[in-house]
Design a protein around this motif. Structure first.
Motif, PDB file in Angstrom:
ATOM      1  N   SER A  31       0.820  -1.204   0.000  1.00  0.00           N
ATOM      2  CA  SER A  31       0.000   0.000   0.000  1.00  0.00           C
ATOM      3  C   SER A  31       0.865   1.270   0.000  1.00  0.00           C
ATOM      4  CB  SER A  31      -0.925   0.002   1.214  1.00  0.00           C
ATOM      5  OG  SER A  31      -1.637   1.210   1.295  1.00  0.00           O
ATOM      6  N   LEU A  32       1.877   1.305   0.863  1.00  0.00           N
ATOM      7  CA  LEU A  32       2.729   2.495   0.950  1.00  0.00           C
ATOM      8  C   LEU A  32       3.526   2.706  -0.325  1.00  0.00           C
ATOM      9  CD1 LEU A  32       3.929   2.193   4.650  1.00  0.00           C
ATOM     10  CD2 LEU A  32       2.331   3.872   3.705  1.00  0.00           C
ATOM     11  N   LEU A  33       4.015   1.640  -0.938  1.00  0.00           N
ATOM     12  CA  LEU A  33       4.745   1.775  -2.198  1.00  0.00           C
ATOM     13  C   LEU A  33       3.833   2.304  -3.298  1.00  0.00           C
ATOM     14  CD1 LEU A  33       6.942  -1.449  -2.079  1.00  0.00           C
ATOM     15  CD2 LEU A  33       7.715   0.920  -1.775  1.00  0.00           C
ATOM     16  N   GLN A  34       2.581   1.858  -3.313  1.00  0.00           N
ATOM     17  CA  GLN A  34       1.625   2.355  -4.300  1.00  0.00           C
ATOM     18  C   GLN A  34       1.315   3.832  -4.084  1.00  0.00           C
ATOM     19  OE1 GLN A  34      -1.598  -0.450  -3.778  1.00  0.00           O
ATOM     20  NE2 GLN A  34      -0.817  -1.795  -5.392  1.00  0.00           N
ATOM     21  N   GLN A  35       1.454   4.305  -2.847  1.00  0.00           N
ATOM     22  CA  GLN A  35       1.210   5.710  -2.531  1.00  0.00           C
ATOM     23  C   GLN A  35       2.432   6.588  -2.788  1.00  0.00           C
ATOM     24  OE1 GLN A  35      -0.666   6.285   1.384  1.00  0.00           O
ATOM     25  NE2 GLN A  35      -1.156   4.099   1.316  1.00  0.00           N
ATOM     26  N   GLY A  36       3.514   5.993  -3.261  1.00  0.00           N
ATOM     27  CA  GLY A  36       4.698   6.776  -3.591  1.00  0.00           C
ATOM     28  C   GLY A  36       5.790   6.773  -2.543  1.00  0.00           C
ATOM     29  N   PHE A  37       5.642   5.997  -1.487  1.00  0.00           N
ATOM     30  CA  PHE A  37       6.717   5.885  -0.503  1.00  0.00           C
ATOM     31  C   PHE A  37       7.872   5.111  -1.128  1.00  0.00           C
ATOM     32  CE2 PHE A  37       3.507   7.236   2.370  1.00  0.00           C
ATOM     33  CZ  PHE A  37       4.162   7.772   3.466  1.00  0.00           C
ATOM     34  N   VAL A  38       9.074   5.378  -0.646  1.00  0.00           N
ATOM     35  CA  VAL A  38      10.274   4.710  -1.123  1.00  0.00           C
ATOM     36  C   VAL A  38      10.881   3.949   0.046  1.00  0.00           C
ATOM     37  CG1 VAL A  38      12.581   5.089  -2.090  1.00  0.00           C
ATOM     38  CG2 VAL A  38      10.672   6.516  -2.825  1.00  0.00           C
ATOM     39  N   LEU A  39      11.297   2.734  -0.221  1.00  0.00           N
ATOM     40  CA  LEU A  39      11.915   1.898   0.796  1.00  0.00           C
ATOM     41  C   LEU A  39      13.372   2.304   0.962  1.00  0.00           C
ATOM     42  CD1 LEU A  39      11.392  -0.567   2.624  1.00  0.00           C
ATOM     43  CD2 LEU A  39      12.093  -2.000   0.706  1.00  0.00           C
ATOM     44  N   ALA A  40      13.778   2.580   2.198  1.00  0.00           N
ATOM     45  CA  ALA A  40      15.175   2.922   2.473  1.00  0.00           C
ATOM     46  C   ALA A  40      16.047   1.716   2.145  1.00  0.00           C
ATOM     47  CB  ALA A  40      15.340   3.331   3.932  1.00  0.00           C
ATOM     48  N   PRO A  41      17.304   1.944   1.758  1.00  0.00           N
ATOM     49  CA  PRO A  41      18.153   0.847   1.294  1.00  0.00           C
ATOM     50  C   PRO A  41      18.683  -0.080   2.377  1.00  0.00           C
ATOM     51  CG  PRO A  41      19.362   2.897   1.256  1.00  0.00           C
ATOM     52  CD  PRO A  41      17.938   3.228   1.627  1.00  0.00           C
ATOM     53  N   ARG A  42      18.283   0.108   3.619  1.00  0.00           N
ATOM     54  CA  ARG A  42      18.762  -0.783   4.672  1.00  0.00           C
ATOM     55  C   ARG A  42      17.715  -0.948   5.750  1.00  0.00           C
ATOM     56  NH1 ARG A  42      20.805   1.256   9.320  1.00  0.00           N
ATOM     57  NH2 ARG A  42      22.493  -0.212   9.466  1.00  0.00           N
ATOM     58  N   GLN A  43      17.917  -1.959   6.582  1.00  0.00           N
ATOM     59  CA  GLN A  43      17.056  -2.194   7.736  1.00  0.00           C
ATOM     60  C   GLN A  43      17.749  -1.649   8.980  1.00  0.00           C
ATOM     61  OE1 GLN A  43      16.234  -6.374   8.049  1.00  0.00           O
ATOM     62  NE2 GLN A  43      15.753  -6.540   5.886  1.00  0.00           N
ATOM     63  N   ILE A  44      16.961  -1.321  10.000  1.00  0.00           N
ATOM     64  CA  ILE A  44      17.484  -0.842  11.274  1.00  0.00           C
ATOM     65  C   ILE A  44      17.090  -1.855  12.342  1.00  0.00           C
ATOM     66  CG2 ILE A  44      17.316   0.982  13.020  1.00  0.00           C
ATOM     67  CD1 ILE A  44      18.563   2.166  10.629  1.00  0.00           C
ATOM     68  N   LEU A  45      18.019  -2.227  13.200  1.00  0.00           N
ATOM     69  CA  LEU A  45      17.693  -3.067  14.353  1.00  0.00           C
ATOM     70  C   LEU A  45      17.421  -2.156  15.536  1.00  0.00           C
ATOM     71  CD1 LEU A  45      20.346  -5.923  14.070  1.00  0.00           C
ATOM     72  CD2 LEU A  45      17.933  -5.996  13.464  1.00  0.00           C
ATOM     73  N   ALA A  46      16.249  -2.300  16.140  1.00  0.00           N
ATOM     74  CA  ALA A  46      15.865  -1.427  17.257  1.00  0.00           C
ATOM     75  C   ALA A  46      14.841  -2.130  18.134  1.00  0.00           C
ATOM     76  CB  ALA A  46      15.293  -0.115  16.725  1.00  0.00           C
ATOM     77  N   GLY A  47      14.625  -1.570  19.316  1.00  0.00           N
ATOM     78  CA  GLY A  47      13.667  -2.120  20.264  1.00  0.00           C
ATOM     79  C   GLY A  47      12.233  -1.727  19.958  1.00  0.00           C
ATOM     80  N   ASN A  48      12.050  -0.577  19.282  1.00  0.00           N
ATOM     81  CA  ASN A  48      10.708  -0.120  18.909  1.00  0.00           C
ATOM     82  C   ASN A  48      10.828   0.865  17.749  1.00  0.00           C
ATOM     83  OD1 ASN A  48      11.141   2.576  19.993  1.00  0.00           O
ATOM     84  ND2 ASN A  48      10.840   1.692  22.016  1.00  0.00           N
ATOM     85  N   SER A  49       9.682   1.292  17.228  1.00  0.00           N
ATOM     86  CA  SER A  49       9.704   2.150  16.041  1.00  0.00           C
ATOM     87  C   SER A  49      10.317   3.523  16.323  1.00  0.00           C
ATOM     88  CB  SER A  49       8.301   2.303  15.455  1.00  0.00           C
ATOM     89  OG  SER A  49       7.429   2.892  16.383  1.00  0.00           O
ATOM     90  N   ARG A  50      10.127   4.054  17.507  1.00  0.00           N
ATOM     91  CA  ARG A  50      10.737   5.357  17.835  1.00  0.00           C
ATOM     92  C   ARG A  50      12.256   5.266  17.812  1.00  0.00           C
ATOM     93  NH1 ARG A  50       7.428   9.345  19.212  1.00  0.00           N
ATOM     94  NH2 ARG A  50       5.390   8.877  20.076  1.00  0.00           N
ATOM     95  N   GLN A  51      12.797   4.188  18.361  1.00  0.00           N
ATOM     96  CA  GLN A  51      14.248   4.001  18.337  1.00  0.00           C
ATOM     97  C   GLN A  51      14.746   3.816  16.917  1.00  0.00           C
ATOM     98  OE1 GLN A  51      15.000   0.692  20.931  1.00  0.00           O
ATOM     99  NE2 GLN A  51      14.773   1.904  22.795  1.00  0.00           N
ATOM    100  N   ALA A  52      13.999   3.098  16.099  1.00  0.00           N
ATOM    101  CA  ALA A  52      14.384   2.895  14.705  1.00  0.00           C
ATOM    102  C   ALA A  52      14.423   4.227  13.961  1.00  0.00           C
ATOM    103  CB  ALA A  52      13.420   1.926  14.025  1.00  0.00           C
ATOM    104  N   LEU A  53      13.419   5.067  14.188  1.00  0.00           N
ATOM    105  CA  LEU A  53      13.392   6.384  13.539  1.00  0.00           C
ATOM    106  C   LEU A  53      14.537   7.262  14.015  1.00  0.00           C
ATOM    107  CD1 LEU A  53       9.560   7.069  13.563  1.00  0.00           C
ATOM    108  CD2 LEU A  53      11.002   6.716  11.550  1.00  0.00           C
ATOM    109  N   ALA A  54      14.823   7.226  15.311  1.00  0.00           N
ATOM    110  CA  ALA A  54      15.916   8.032  15.858  1.00  0.00           C
ATOM    111  C   ALA A  54      17.254   7.587  15.272  1.00  0.00           C
ATOM    112  CB  ALA A  54      15.932   7.928  17.379  1.00  0.00           C
ATOM    113  N   CYS A  55      17.450   6.297  15.148  1.00  0.00           N
ATOM    114  CA  CYS A  55      18.676   5.764  14.572  1.00  0.00           C
ATOM    115  C   CYS A  55      18.802   6.194  13.109  1.00  0.00           C
ATOM    116  CB  CYS A  55      18.682   4.248  14.704  1.00  0.00           C
ATOM    117  SG  CYS A  55      20.173   3.472  14.090  1.00  0.00           S
ATOM    118  N   TYR A  56      17.726   6.102  12.371  1.00  0.00           N
ATOM    119  CA  TYR A  56      17.716   6.496  10.954  1.00  0.00           C
ATOM    120  C   TYR A  56      18.016   7.992  10.821  1.00  0.00           C
ATOM    121  CZ  TYR A  56      16.025   7.067   6.161  1.00  0.00           C
ATOM    122  OH  TYR A  56      15.916   7.361   4.824  1.00  0.00           O
TER     123      TYR A  56
END
Length: 76
Positions: A31-56
């Protein structure tokens, strides 16, 4: 605290961190790709989504030519 892999998708200053192992990830990703979102070229290891965003954000902010990172909208 356990960590998990997060996919990061971005579009026009909005960044979404989605846990790779979540049951809804497949449908949400399509759904997000169809809406024009782009997948970042790597994955982040984190405890939760806030930590993942902060790391990114931290990784992006140290790259040359990446101004405006602090305006990213956090999604959790």
């Amino acid at each position: 605290m356990s960590t998990e892999a997060y996919l990061l998708l971005h579009k026009e200053g909005t960044v979404i961190a989605q846990p790779l192992a979540a049951p809804e990830t497949g449908e949400l990703l399509v759904s997000l790709l169809q809406q024009g979102f782009v997948l970042a070229p790597r994955q982040i290891l984190a405890g939760n989504s806030r930590q993942a965003l902060a790391c990114y954000e931290n990784e992006i902010s140290v790259l040359p030519g990446t101004q405006g990172v602090s305006t990213m909208e956090r999604q959790s």
